[in-house]
Design an enzyme around this catalytic site. Structure first.
Site, PDB file in Angstrom:
ATOM      1  N   GLU A  57       0.852  -1.199   0.000  1.00 61.48           N
ATOM      2  CA  GLU A  57       0.000   0.000   0.000  1.00 61.48           C
ATOM      3  C   GLU A  57       0.884   1.244   0.000  1.00 61.48           C
ATOM      4  O   GLU A  57       1.830   1.352   0.767  1.00 61.48           O
ATOM      5  CB  GLU A  57      -0.927  -0.043   1.225  1.00 61.48           C
ATOM      6  CG  GLU A  57      -1.716   1.214   1.513  1.00 61.48           C
ATOM      7  CD  GLU A  57      -2.547   1.732   0.349  1.00 61.48           C
ATOM      8  OE1 GLU A  57      -3.294   0.960  -0.269  1.00 61.48           O
ATOM      9  OE2 GLU A  57      -2.430   2.937   0.041  1.00 61.48           O
ATOM     10  N   ASN A  64       5.449   1.914  -3.258  1.00 61.14           N
ATOM     11  CA  ASN A  64       4.745   2.112  -4.526  1.00 61.14           C
ATOM     12  C   ASN A  64       4.936   0.867  -5.388  1.00 61.14           C
ATOM     13  O   ASN A  64       6.056   0.348  -5.496  1.00 61.14           O
ATOM     14  CB  ASN A  64       5.352   3.333  -5.236  1.00 61.14           C
ATOM     15  CG  ASN A  64       4.528   3.772  -6.425  1.00 61.14           C
ATOM     16  OD1 ASN A  64       3.996   2.957  -7.183  1.00 61.14           O
ATOM     17  ND2 ASN A  64       4.410   5.073  -6.593  1.00 61.14           N
ATOM     18  N   ASP A 115      -7.567   1.719  -8.315  1.00 62.92           N
ATOM     19  CA  ASP A 115      -8.016   3.046  -8.755  1.00 62.92           C
ATOM     20  C   ASP A 115      -8.209   3.018 -10.276  1.00 62.92           C
ATOM     21  O   ASP A 115      -7.306   2.601 -11.005  1.00 62.92           O
ATOM     22  CB  ASP A 115      -6.974   4.109  -8.381  1.00 62.92           C
ATOM     23  CG  ASP A 115      -6.817   4.231  -6.870  1.00 62.92           C
ATOM     24  OD1 ASP A 115      -7.842   4.143  -6.163  1.00 62.92           O
ATOM     25  OD2 ASP A 115      -5.682   4.390  -6.381  1.00 62.92           O
ATOM     26  N   LYS A 146      -9.295   8.878 -16.986  1.00 59.39           N
ATOM     27  CA  LYS A 146      -8.830   9.731 -18.105  1.00 59.39           C
ATOM     28  C   LYS A 146      -7.749   9.006 -18.880  1.00 59.39           C
ATOM     29  O   LYS A 146      -6.824   8.436 -18.268  1.00 59.39           O
ATOM     30  CB  LYS A 146      -8.272  11.045 -17.571  1.00 59.39           C
ATOM     31  CG  LYS A 146      -9.351  11.901 -16.949  1.00 59.39           C
ATOM     32  CD  LYS A 146      -8.834  13.262 -16.566  1.00 59.39           C
ATOM     33  CE  LYS A 146      -9.984  14.085 -16.009  1.00 59.39           C
ATOM     34  NZ  LYS A 146      -9.623  14.883 -14.862  1.00 59.39           N
ATOM     35  N   THR A 170     -13.359  -7.299   0.183  1.00 62.72           N
ATOM     36  CA  THR A 170     -12.533  -6.157   0.564  1.00 62.72           C
ATOM     37  C   THR A 170     -13.466  -5.079   1.144  1.00 62.72           C
ATOM     38  O   THR A 170     -14.696  -5.174   1.012  1.00 62.72           O
ATOM     39  CB  THR A 170     -11.773  -5.571  -0.650  1.00 62.72           C
ATOM     40  OG1 THR A 170     -12.671  -4.760  -1.406  1.00 62.72           O
ATOM     41  CG2 THR A 170     -11.187  -6.661  -1.535  1.00 62.72           C
ATOM     42  N   GLU A 171     -12.876  -4.031   1.696  1.00 62.06           N
ATOM     43  CA  GLU A 171     -13.688  -2.934   2.224  1.00 62.06           C
ATOM     44  C   GLU A 171     -14.515  -2.290   1.094  1.00 62.06           C
ATOM     45  O   GLU A 171     -15.692  -2.017   1.243  1.00 62.06           O
ATOM     46  CB  GLU A 171     -12.806  -1.860   2.882  1.00 62.06           C
ATOM     47  CG  GLU A 171     -12.263  -2.211   4.249  1.00 62.06           C
ATOM     48  CD  GLU A 171     -10.969  -3.009   4.217  1.00 62.06           C
ATOM     49  OE1 GLU A 171     -10.543  -3.434   3.131  1.00 62.06           O
ATOM     50  OE2 GLU A 171     -10.390  -3.221   5.307  1.00 62.06           O
ATOM     51  N   TYR A 172     -13.854  -2.041  -0.052  1.00 61.45           N
ATOM     52  CA  TYR A 172     -14.565  -1.435  -1.182  1.00 61.45           C
ATOM     53  C   TYR A 172     -15.660  -2.352  -1.706  1.00 61.45           C
ATOM     54  O   TYR A 172     -16.732  -1.905  -2.084  1.00 61.45           O
ATOM     55  CB  TYR A 172     -13.575  -1.089  -2.309  1.00 61.45           C
ATOM     56  CG  TYR A 172     -13.018   0.307  -2.200  1.00 61.45           C
ATOM     57  CD1 TYR A 172     -12.247   0.677  -1.106  1.00 61.45           C
ATOM     58  CD2 TYR A 172     -13.255   1.259  -3.178  1.00 61.45           C
ATOM     59  CE1 TYR A 172     -11.729   1.955  -0.992  1.00 61.45           C
ATOM     60  CE2 TYR A 172     -12.751   2.548  -3.075  1.00 61.45           C
ATOM     61  CZ  TYR A 172     -11.987   2.891  -1.983  1.00 61.45           C
ATOM     62  OH  TYR A 172     -11.480   4.164  -1.864  1.00 61.45           O
TER      63      TYR A 172
HETATM   64  N1  SAM Z   1      -8.032  -3.022  -2.233  1.00 62.55           N
HETATM   65  C1  SAM Z   1      -8.733  -2.181  -1.275  1.00 62.55           C
HETATM   66  C2  SAM Z   1     -10.196  -2.479  -1.279  1.00 62.55           C
HETATM   67  O1  SAM Z   1     -10.664  -3.127  -2.230  1.00 62.55           O
HETATM   68  O2  SAM Z   1     -10.894  -2.105  -0.314  1.00 62.55           O
HETATM   69  C3  SAM Z   1      -8.456  -0.703  -1.558  1.00 62.55           C
HETATM   70  C4  SAM Z   1      -8.982  -0.158  -2.840  1.00 62.55           C
HETATM   71  S1  SAM Z   1      -8.539   1.552  -3.100  1.00 62.55           S
HETATM   72  C5  SAM Z   1      -9.625   2.091  -4.330  1.00 62.55           C
HETATM   73  C6  SAM Z   1      -7.001   1.389  -3.997  1.00 62.55           C
HETATM   74  C7  SAM Z   1      -5.787   1.369  -3.091  1.00 62.55           C
HETATM   75  O3  SAM Z   1      -4.642   1.135  -3.882  1.00 62.55           O
HETATM   76  C8  SAM Z   1      -5.561   2.669  -2.349  1.00 62.55           C
HETATM   77  O4  SAM Z   1      -5.401   2.416  -0.972  1.00 62.55           O
HETATM   78  C9  SAM Z   1      -4.282   3.218  -2.973  1.00 62.55           C
HETATM   79  O5  SAM Z   1      -3.516   3.986  -2.075  1.00 62.55           O
HETATM   80  C10 SAM Z   1      -3.587   1.960  -3.412  1.00 62.55           C
HETATM   81  N2  SAM Z   1      -2.661   2.174  -4.539  1.00 62.55           N
HETATM   82  C11 SAM Z   1      -2.935   2.781  -5.696  1.00 62.55           C
HETATM   83  N3  SAM Z   1      -1.861   2.826  -6.505  1.00 62.55           N
HETATM   84  C12 SAM Z   1      -0.860   2.204  -5.819  1.00 62.55           C
HETATM   85  C13 SAM Z   1       0.500   1.932  -6.111  1.00 62.55           C
HETATM   86  N4  SAM Z   1       1.049   2.333  -7.265  1.00 62.55           N
HETATM   87  N5  SAM Z   1       1.240   1.263  -5.195  1.00 62.55           N
HETATM   88  C14 SAM Z   1       0.682   0.874  -4.015  1.00 62.55           C
HETATM   89  N6  SAM Z   1      -0.611   1.111  -3.684  1.00 62.55           N
HETATM   90  C15 SAM Z   1      -1.377   1.760  -4.570  1.00 62.55           C
END
Ligand code: SAM
Length: 215
Positions: A69, A96, A118, A122, A191-193
């Site tokens: 994360e 990252n 995410d 765009k 997952t939470e989402y």
């Molecule tokens: N997987 C979780 C869920 O389904 O509840 C979280 C979904 S949330 C929309 C996407 C997560 O991915 C965010 O917490 C974001 O910070 C993380 N994230 C996005 N790009 C990332 C990256 N390049 N490296 C690590 N984490 C990333």
């Protein structure tokens, strides 16, 4: 993911360096030593608040899980949940996903989970999507031969894009579902989402994609 400023997060992470691993590059090629066994390792990229990775680890004690994360303020929520368990098969990395190949060696990972990534709708942000070709290449560089990506989302646009991206990359698509919760898939960990979106009646899309030897 709504980000709240949590000034205590950095220190809390540092105080739990047995669970959120600092300088993870030092374990490249040696993650099994850290876990103290030869069990397969699965990673979740974008682990968020950790419900999935912890649920999976409870369900599968002979698999090691690493949740990745980007944000401190989010990973601390996963850390809090993890500390409420006695699980020994989960670690977290505050990194990252761009850096995956600096942290894991080829053949070190058996499965990559992408959950509700995410969408970056765009087109100028396409390269940020975790199913963009450059990420598929990174996953390939750390996975075993015929390693797999398991992807789920509520976002139809991202799902369609990802199926195309997987297929253009030469991945074999398996277990495709356009409504996971009304499918015969067993053992789903939400997952939470996923809880949030499915409570609103949105179907969940899921696919497993497998790298193939012949490209
Ligand atoms: N997987 C979780 C869920 O389904 O509840 C979280 C979904 S949330 C929309 C996407 C997560 O991915 C965010 O917490 C974001 O910070 C993380 N994230 C996005 N790009 C990332 C990256 N390049 N490296 C690590 N984490 C990333």
């Amino acid at each position: 993911m709504r980000l709240r400023n949590k000034p205590w997060a950095k220190e809390y992470i540092e105080d739990n360096c047995d669970l959120v691993i600092p300088n993870p590059q030092q374990y490249k090629g040696k993650w099994n030593e850290l876990f103290g066994n030869d069990h397969p390792i699965h990673i979740e990229v974008g682990t968020g608040k950790g419900q999935f990775i912890i649920g999976m680890a409870e369900q599968n004690p002979t698999i090691n899980y690493i949740g990745i994360e980007l944000f401190e303020s989010v990973i601390v929520e996963a850390l809090k949940k993890l500390k409420e368990t006695n699980l020994e098969n989960v670690r977290l990395l505050n990194i990252n996903a761009n850096d995956l190949t600096e942290i894991f060696s080829k053949n070190e990972i058996n499965c990559v989970y992408l959950n509700f990534s995410d969408p970056w709708p765009k087109s100028r942000h396409e390269k940020r999507r975790l199913t963009y070709a450059s990420f598929l290449k990174k996953y390939e560089e750390i996975l075993v031969e015929e390693g797999e990506i398991h992807f789920k989302t509520d976002n139809q646009g991202l799902f369609e894009y990802s199926l195309k991206s997987f297929s253009q990359y030469g991945l074999l698509l398996k277990f495709l579902s356009l409504d996971l919760h009304n499918s015969d898939f067993e053992g789903n960990v939400m997952t939470e989402y996923e809880e949030k979106f499915s409570a609103k009646g949105q179907p969940i899309f899921r696919v497993e994609a497998k790298y193939q030897n012949v490209k």
